[in-house]
Enzyme design. Structure first.
Site, PDB file in Angstrom:
ATOM      1  N   LYS A   1       0.818  -1.216   0.000  1.00 18.11           N
ATOM      2  CA  LYS A   1       0.000   0.000   0.000  1.00 18.11           C
ATOM      3  C   LYS A   1       0.847   1.260   0.000  1.00 18.11           C
ATOM      4  O   LYS A   1       0.455   2.275  -0.577  1.00 18.11           O
ATOM      5  CB  LYS A   1      -0.928   0.016   1.218  1.00 18.11           C
ATOM      6  CG  LYS A   1      -2.125  -0.899   1.077  1.00 18.11           C
ATOM      7  CD  LYS A   1      -3.197  -0.460   2.049  1.00 18.11           C
ATOM      8  CE  LYS A   1      -4.486  -1.218   1.852  1.00 18.11           C
ATOM      9  NZ  LYS A   1      -5.513  -0.814   2.817  1.00 18.11           N
TER      10      LYS A   1
ATOM     11  N   LYS B   1      -4.896 -11.233  -7.054  1.00 18.01           N
ATOM     12  CA  LYS B   1      -6.075 -11.328  -6.181  1.00 18.01           C
ATOM     13  C   LYS B   1      -7.209 -10.443  -6.693  1.00 18.01           C
ATOM     14  O   LYS B   1      -6.949  -9.340  -7.179  1.00 18.01           O
ATOM     15  CB  LYS B   1      -5.598 -10.840  -4.805  1.00 18.01           C
ATOM     16  CG  LYS B   1      -6.524 -11.007  -3.667  1.00 18.01           C
ATOM     17  CD  LYS B   1      -5.890 -10.471  -2.382  1.00 18.01           C
ATOM     18  CE  LYS B   1      -5.870  -8.956  -2.342  1.00 18.01           C
ATOM     19  NZ  LYS B   1      -5.667  -8.368  -1.035  1.00 18.01           N
TER      20      LYS B   1
ATOM     21  N   LYS C   1     -10.704  -4.634  -4.632  1.00 19.32           N
ATOM     22  CA  LYS C   1     -11.544  -3.458  -4.874  1.00 19.32           C
ATOM     23  C   LYS C   1     -10.758  -2.349  -5.551  1.00 19.32           C
ATOM     24  O   LYS C   1     -11.335  -1.433  -6.129  1.00 19.32           O
ATOM     25  CB  LYS C   1     -12.213  -2.973  -3.593  1.00 19.32           C
ATOM     26  CG  LYS C   1     -11.333  -2.750  -2.392  1.00 19.32           C
ATOM     27  CD  LYS C   1     -12.199  -2.413  -1.169  1.00 19.32           C
ATOM     28  CE  LYS C   1     -11.959  -3.324   0.009  1.00 19.32           C
ATOM     29  NZ  LYS C   1     -12.940  -3.273   1.063  1.00 19.32           N
TER      30      LYS C   1
HETATM   31  P1  TYM Z   1     -10.389  -6.132   3.755  1.00 20.93           P
HETATM   32  O1  TYM Z   1     -11.384  -5.063   4.030  1.00 20.93           O
HETATM   33  O2  TYM Z   1      -9.335  -5.887   2.735  1.00 20.93           O
HETATM   34  O3  TYM Z   1     -11.129  -7.475   3.340  1.00 20.93           O
HETATM   35  C1  TYM Z   1     -12.199  -8.007   4.096  1.00 20.93           C
HETATM   36  C2  TYM Z   1     -12.152  -9.532   4.082  1.00 20.93           C
HETATM   37  O4  TYM Z   1     -12.255 -10.014   2.737  1.00 20.93           O
HETATM   38  C3  TYM Z   1     -11.184 -10.923   2.482  1.00 20.93           C
HETATM   39  N1  TYM Z   1     -10.790 -10.810   1.063  1.00 20.93           N
HETATM   40  C4  TYM Z   1     -10.702 -11.858   0.237  1.00 20.93           C
HETATM   41  N2  TYM Z   1     -10.942 -13.172   0.430  1.00 20.93           N
HETATM   42  C5  TYM Z   1     -10.776 -13.995  -0.653  1.00 20.93           C
HETATM   43  N3  TYM Z   1     -10.381 -13.538  -1.870  1.00 20.93           N
HETATM   44  C6  TYM Z   1     -10.128 -12.231  -2.100  1.00 20.93           C
HETATM   45  N4  TYM Z   1      -9.775 -11.818  -3.304  1.00 20.93           N
HETATM   46  C7  TYM Z   1     -10.296 -11.312  -1.019  1.00 20.93           C
HETATM   47  N5  TYM Z   1     -10.141  -9.966  -0.887  1.00 20.93           N
HETATM   48  C8  TYM Z   1     -10.452  -9.678   0.385  1.00 20.93           C
HETATM   49  C9  TYM Z   1     -10.064 -10.465   3.408  1.00 20.93           C
HETATM   50  O5  TYM Z   1      -9.129 -11.502   3.628  1.00 20.93           O
HETATM   51  C10 TYM Z   1     -10.847 -10.099   4.655  1.00 20.93           C
HETATM   52  O6  TYM Z   1     -11.133 -11.254   5.423  1.00 20.93           O
HETATM   53  N6  TYM Z   1      -7.194  -5.797   7.598  1.00 20.93           N
HETATM   54  C11 TYM Z   1      -8.512  -6.272   7.218  1.00 20.93           C
HETATM   55  C12 TYM Z   1      -9.646  -5.671   8.024  1.00 20.93           C
HETATM   56  C13 TYM Z   1      -9.531  -5.862   9.500  1.00 20.93           C
HETATM   57  C14 TYM Z   1      -9.685  -7.087  10.209  1.00 20.93           C
HETATM   58  C15 TYM Z   1      -9.530  -6.745  11.585  1.00 20.93           C
HETATM   59  C16 TYM Z   1      -9.917  -8.396   9.812  1.00 20.93           C
HETATM   60  C17 TYM Z   1      -9.292  -4.889  10.417  1.00 20.93           C
HETATM   61  N7  TYM Z   1      -9.290  -5.406  11.680  1.00 20.93           N
HETATM   62  C18 TYM Z   1      -9.611  -7.720  12.563  1.00 20.93           C
HETATM   63  C19 TYM Z   1     -10.004  -9.382  10.820  1.00 20.93           C
HETATM   64  C20 TYM Z   1      -9.852  -9.033  12.171  1.00 20.93           C
HETATM   65  C21 TYM Z   1      -8.735  -5.903   5.741  1.00 20.93           C
HETATM   66  O7  TYM Z   1      -8.160  -4.993   5.224  1.00 20.93           O
HETATM   67  O8  TYM Z   1      -9.726  -6.598   5.131  1.00 20.93           O
END
Ligand code: TYM
Length: 348
Positions: A127, A210, A213
């Protein structure tokens, strides 16, 4: 991580099982978020484990967010959780900034985590890009806030997609180091739950990337707001190779686009990839893609319709978030207070 010391043999004995997970409200919820996270949240909730799900708006602003867009994306994400089957009565559904214990705990963890640990985080490197000096301090500290999200509830299990694995390892390292430094068994050593056929959904344009978004091509992903026509069109146009589907799962090695579509089919149909291959062996994509499109439309179009319906009543969404935040605080407040006591903060 090498500088953290594991002090316990069965670290989670005595902790009640509790699930926590979070999603950033940065717009464009997509099929990866659904299969890697939302769908599995609904499944965990339906197994009867206490589940806490958070819209991590404070994480979102580690990169610039237009305030009006952030508020809208947070409500839309809440609608997405509910439309995907997360019941705000059974689970706790809230936005991070309404529970200040997250940031209070994060400060403690900023003082536990080491600079070297943070510097190794691949998400920060991705990022921040080439100009890391210009990244926000919040982006650097992001994983400590994430550890706080989880540990302020003593969560034992965190369902996520594969891309969050490194962050969850860091969460464990922070818990281990805190417990070790203060000589306590206070924080659980959280288990990442990265299970199922679609923990890493890939882009429809490039099977080695991957689904994300932030991909500039909208054709690379299915958004949860896409209607039936858009879903079917994106699957029809998804990149594939010219070979038919193999008759065993090994035949998908080195065929990332084909494997991705099989995994997506499996996750949507609650099957294993082996079962999908057994059913569709020898099929050309000209046949398999329409079956996948029908399945995806049947599963996803109702979610998009329900999200738009829920988005019409903003007041109700705000009520859900407020009630969820109150319930979340009831759990987080005593855990934060005990953490402060352990660290020697006076409460008078
Ligand atoms: P974020 O917002 O990027 O994504 C949310 C969830 O979606 C999953 N994900 C995917 N799974 C499969 N294939 C993909 N292409 C894909 N893209 C996204 C992510 O693995 C995630 O589970 N850091 C985290 C948010 C967060 C969090 C937490 C998660 C903040 N605090 C505490 C768990 C526990 C994030 O950026 O997710």
């Amino acid at each position: 991580m090498s500088d953290a010391v594991q002090t316990q043999s069965n670290p989670n004995a005595g902790f009640t099982p509790r699930v926590f997970s979070g999603i950033q409200p940065t717009g464009n919820l997509h099929l990866g978020n659904y299969l890697g996270a939302l769908k599995r949240f609904a499944d965990a909730q339906n197994k009867g484990i206490e589940s806490i799900y958070c819209m991590v708006d404070l994480h979102a602003i580690t990169v610039w967010q237009d305030p009006a867009d952030l508020a809208r994306a947070t409500r839309e994400l809440c609608a997405g959780f509910i439309a995907a089957g997360v019941d705000p009565e059974k689970s706790i559904l809230f936005n991070q900034s309404q529970v200040p214990e997250h940031t209070q705990m994060a400060w403690i963890f900023n003082c536990v985590a080491r600079m070297g640990w943070m510097q190794r985080m691949t998400q920060f490197k991705d990022k921040a890009g080439k100009n890391a000096q210009n990244a926000s301090l919040g982006l650097f500290a992001y994983p400590a806030l994430m550890a706080a999200d989880i540990l302020v509830y003593h969560a034992t299990h965190v369902p996520v997609g594969e891309d969050q694995k490194q962050h969850l390892e860091l969460t464990r390292d922070i818990a281990i180091k805190f417990n070790h430094d203060y000589g306590v068994d206070f924080f659980p050593i959280t288990e990442p739950v990265i299970e199922g056929a679609a923990t890493r959904v890939m882009s429809f344009r490039d099977g080695t990337k991957k689904m994300s978004k932030s991909d500039p091509s909208d054709m690379s992903r299915i958004n949860l707001t896409d209607d039936a026509d858009a879903i079917a069109k994106k699957i029809r146009k998804a990149k594939t190779d010219p070979e038919p589907l193999p008759d065993s799962i090994e035949g998908l090695e080195d065929r990332p686009e084909a494997r991705n579509l099989v995994n997506i089919y499996a996750a949507l149909a609650d099957l294993t990839p082996e079962q999908v291959i057994a059913e569709h062996a020898g099929q050309q994509f000209g046949t398999f893609k329409p079956s996948l499109a029908d399945l995806a439309v049947a599963k996803l179009a109702p979610i998009s319709t329900e999200m738009s319906r829920l988005m019409q009543d903003q007041g109700e969404i705000d009520n859900i978030l407020r009630r969820g935040s109150d319930r979340a605080r009831n759990i987080a407040t005593p855990i934060l207070q005990k953490t402060y006591d352990i660290a020697g903060m006076i409460r008078s």
